[in-house]
Design an enzyme around this catalytic site. Structure first.
Site, PDB file in Angstrom:
ATOM      1  N   LYS A 295      26.158  40.975  35.907  1.00 44.43           N
ATOM      2  CA  LYS A 295      27.369  41.804  35.897  1.00 44.43           C
ATOM      3  C   LYS A 295      26.997  43.284  35.902  1.00 44.43           C
ATOM      4  CE  LYS A 295      30.385  38.758  33.139  1.00 44.43           C
ATOM      5  NZ  LYS A 295      31.469  38.605  34.122  1.00 44.43           N
ATOM      6  N   ASP A 365      27.443  33.759  37.492  1.00 46.60           N
ATOM      7  CA  ASP A 365      28.452  34.361  36.604  1.00 46.60           C
ATOM      8  C   ASP A 365      29.682  33.451  36.475  1.00 46.60           C
ATOM      9  OD1 ASP A 365      29.570  36.187  34.919  1.00 46.60           O
ATOM     10  OD2 ASP A 365      30.109  37.641  36.477  1.00 46.60           O
ATOM     11  N   ARG A 369      33.017  27.489  33.812  1.00 44.46           N
ATOM     12  CA  ARG A 369      33.473  26.202  34.374  1.00 44.46           C
ATOM     13  C   ARG A 369      32.369  25.154  34.322  1.00 44.46           C
ATOM     14  NH1 ARG A 369      34.946  29.153  39.923  1.00 44.46           N
ATOM     15  NH2 ARG A 369      35.131  30.849  38.429  1.00 44.46           N
TER      16      ARG A 369
HETATM   17  N1  BES Z   1      33.537  35.533  31.447  1.00 43.32           N
HETATM   18  C1  BES Z   1      33.875  35.833  32.778  1.00 43.32           C
HETATM   19  C2  BES Z   1      35.375  36.079  32.966  1.00 43.32           C
HETATM   20  C3  BES Z   1      35.956  37.254  32.242  1.00 43.32           C
HETATM   21  C4  BES Z   1      36.142  38.448  32.906  1.00 43.32           C
HETATM   22  C5  BES Z   1      36.358  37.150  30.939  1.00 43.32           C
HETATM   23  C6  BES Z   1      36.696  39.514  32.252  1.00 43.32           C
HETATM   24  C7  BES Z   1      36.919  38.208  30.292  1.00 43.32           C
HETATM   25  C8  BES Z   1      37.098  39.400  30.966  1.00 43.32           C
HETATM   26  C9  BES Z   1      33.475  34.681  33.700  1.00 43.32           C
HETATM   27  O1  BES Z   1      32.380  33.967  33.293  1.00 43.32           O
HETATM   28  C10 BES Z   1      33.159  35.302  35.024  1.00 43.32           C
HETATM   29  O2  BES Z   1      32.297  36.112  35.077  1.00 43.32           O
HETATM   30  N2  BES Z   1      33.880  34.902  36.063  1.00 43.32           N
HETATM   31  C11 BES Z   1      33.688  35.441  37.359  1.00 43.32           C
HETATM   32  C12 BES Z   1      33.822  34.316  38.357  1.00 43.32           C
HETATM   33  C13 BES Z   1      33.389  34.692  39.761  1.00 43.32           C
HETATM   34  C14 BES Z   1      31.905  34.903  39.783  1.00 43.32           C
HETATM   35  C15 BES Z   1      33.789  33.579  40.679  1.00 43.32           C
HETATM   36  C16 BES Z   1      34.754  36.510  37.599  1.00 43.32           C
HETATM   37  O3  BES Z   1      35.860  36.358  37.142  1.00 43.32           O
HETATM   38  O4  BES Z   1      34.421  37.511  38.221  1.00 43.32           O
HETATM   39 ZN    ZN Z   2      32.045  33.918  31.211  1.00 39.34          ZN
HETATM   40 ZN    ZN Z   3      30.556  34.814  33.891  1.00 32.54          ZN
END
Ligand code: BES
Ligand code: ZN
Ligand code: ZN
Length: 516
Positions: A295, A365, A369
């Site tokens: 990230k 990331d 899931r």
């Molecule tokens: N933990 C994050 C989602 C998240 C984002 C939680 C902001 C709280 C605040 C999750 O694991 C993630 O990173 N999801 C990605 C998925 C993508 C790579 C398909 C996302 O939402 O960008």
């Molecule tokens: Zn996450």
């Molecule tokens: Zn994530």
């Protein structure tokens, strides 16, 4: 906070501060506010008479006005607390106004207050539809208890601004009415304590709250509340062939934790095999760096709250242990730290989930899931007939719904309706989004059964839900994507900035709806 319900006249009660709720009963659009107090005490109404006549106090939700030495009252101070417009008044405004009253004490260094129980019959029916006393009592206590907490835990010069005592003052009423209020009051206390426990877990930094530590805290709660609890780690993941969960965990020096909490009601055995068994599954990523698909640095600190779904389930189990519904409940938390490392899983890897499905990793990331895939499947093998999961799963849910509504997905109308019903009591907001099979193509992989992201960025929360659905099968299921609602970015008059504890109350109500 020592919180009690007293049958006591508000005017004659000696307290440093007496809070009274006020609503705007003006009906015409654009009219000046017309403020009425939700009390039948003439002395209280009289004490506030002049300031109300001045028009200075508009009665907005979150607004307060403080009077010292109110004439005719034993209280040292009288605090008017706005509920907003009578026309739109619901239980949730009472929850927030009670919180506003408690938080108004903090900057003043006061430690004790009384709240006059909102007597909606003080107004005629044309102004206000009567709200049930039990629900009012419950919401009031919840709002007060949630408001009491502040998240300055790690400040060395932390000032203790805790409010230590709350007396809720209700009028003498019929026995049945009082019993309903007492019951609501007790429930509110239990549920708010559980929600605050969840919030306290989310508040912890990632270096303190590792998966192992989360396991310890869940286990300690279970011992305290009389629940069965098992905490497993790496070996058990391998034994169960949880290849998806392990993939996320393998890049961290912190071992994973698979937490299983069981609540068994005393009467369940007699109900036979047809009795439902509810499975509560939580995403417990104690820190999400994104892994190899790392990230951006900006805002990454917030990813300590990527275990808010797990915290919601642990909190819900606490309330369930207290409220003792007549239904078996199993809480399962999948906890890991998502790190980049020489041993970390990579984009392009193919992993095999516990269910046997193969998953092509497109983005490390999208780890939540993966842990939930194995968590949901495992929970089914424990005999659960109905599933609910909570997870800070996607950033996309904030794009779709903003921060006011949790994204809800379900494969079953009846289960969803039950959940909806509970939100009327919890006051939490959810918005259902689709997860119909026509979205399935989005997660088709070229070389494996499915991939862990959608083919495009569009509908990111939906493709995440579609992924989970693959591991749920025919079992009735609800998925809550709480990513946007689990953290309050700003303080409100009724609640501190930080962990919100979202979904605990609604999950508890959903469970109670199955109580035999
Ligand atoms: N933990 C994050 C989602 C998240 C984002 C939680 C902001 C709280 C605040 C999750 O694991 C993630 O990173 N999801 C990605 C998925 C993508 C790579 C398909 C996302 O939402 O960008
Ligand atoms: Zn996450
Ligand atoms: Zn994530």
């Amino acid at each position: 906070m020592d919180t009690r319900l007293l049958i006591q006249d508000a005017a004659g009660f000696a307290t440093p501060l007496l809070a009274v709720f006020a609503v705007d009963i003006a009906v015409a659009a654009g009219a000046e506010p017309l403020i009425a107090l939700l009390t039948t005490s003439d002395a209280v109404t009289h004490a506030a008479g002049k300031v109300l006549a001045s028009g200075e106090f508009k009665g907005n939700l979150g607004e307060t006005l403080l009077l010292h030495a109110p004439s005719g009252l034993k209280a040292e101070r009288l605090l008017l607390v706005g509920l907003g417009k009578a026309k739109t008044l619901s239980i949730d405004e009472v929850r927030k106004a009670a919180g506003t009253a408690v938080r108004a004490l903090k900057p003043r260094g006061l430690r004790e207050l009384a709240i006059a129980f909102p007597e909606d019959h003080a107004l005629s029916d044309e102004h206000l539809e009567s709200l049930p006393g039990g629900l009012l009592a419950r919401a009031l206590v919840e709002g007060a208890e949630l408001a009491e907490v502040d998240y300055d835990t790690y400040k060395s010069d932390r000032k203790d601004l805790s409010v230590q005592k709350l007396s809720v003052l209700a009028k003498e009423s019929e026995k049945a009415v009082l019993a309903e209020m007492q019951a609501g009051f007790h429930e509110g206390l239990m549920v708010a304590k559980a929600q605050n426990f969840a919030r306290s877990l989310v508040n912890e930094p990632g270096n303190v709250l590792t998966p192992t530590e989360l396991g310890k805290r869940a286990a300690a709660m279970c011992v305290e509340m009389g629940l069965k609890c098992e905490v497993y780690s790496t070996e058990k993941l391998h034994e169960l062939k949880m290849g998806a969960f392990w993939a996320v965990s393998q890049g961290s020096v912190e071992p994973p934790a698979l937490i299983v909490m069981t609540y068994e009601p005393e009467l369940a055995a007699a109900e036979g095999e047809t009795a439902p068994v509810l499975g509560l599954v939580g995403k417990g990523i104690t820190f999400d760096t994104g892994g190899i698909s790392i990230k951006p640095a900006d805002g990454m600190d917030k990813m300590k709250y990527d275990m808010a779904g797990a915290a919601a389930m642990i909190g819900a189990m606490r309330a369930i242990a207290d409220l003792k519904p007549k239904v078996k409940v199993i809480g399962v938390v999948c906890s890991a730290e998502n790190m980049p490392d020489g041993k970390a899983f990579k984009p392009g890897d193919v992993v095999t989930a516990m269910s046997g499905k193969t998953i092509e990793i497109m983005n490390t990331d999208a780890e939540g899931r993966l842990v939930l895939a194995d968590g949901l499947h495992y929970t089914k093998t424990l005999g659960c007939t109905h599933l609910i999961d909570a997870a800070t799963l996607t950033g996309a849910v904030a794009i779709a719904l903003g921060k006011l509504n949790v994204g809800l997905f379900s494969n079953d109308e009846t289960t969803w309706e039950r959940f909806q019903w509970g939100t009327k009591i919890s006051g939490e907001k959810f918005w259902r989004l689709p997860c119909t099979d026509d979205y399935k193509d989005q997660i088709k992989s070229q070389i494996a059964d499915i991939m862990n992201t959608g083919a495009t960025r569009y509908g990111g929360s939906i493709t995440a839900a579609m992924f989970l659905k693959e591991f749920v099968g025919e079992t009735p299921w609800i998925h809550l994507d709480i990513a946007a609602c689990a953290w309050n970015d700003e303080a409100q008059p009724w609640i501190a900035k930080g962990p919100s504890g979202i979904a605990v109350r609604s999950i508890v109500e959903w469970v109670r709806s199955y109580s035999a």
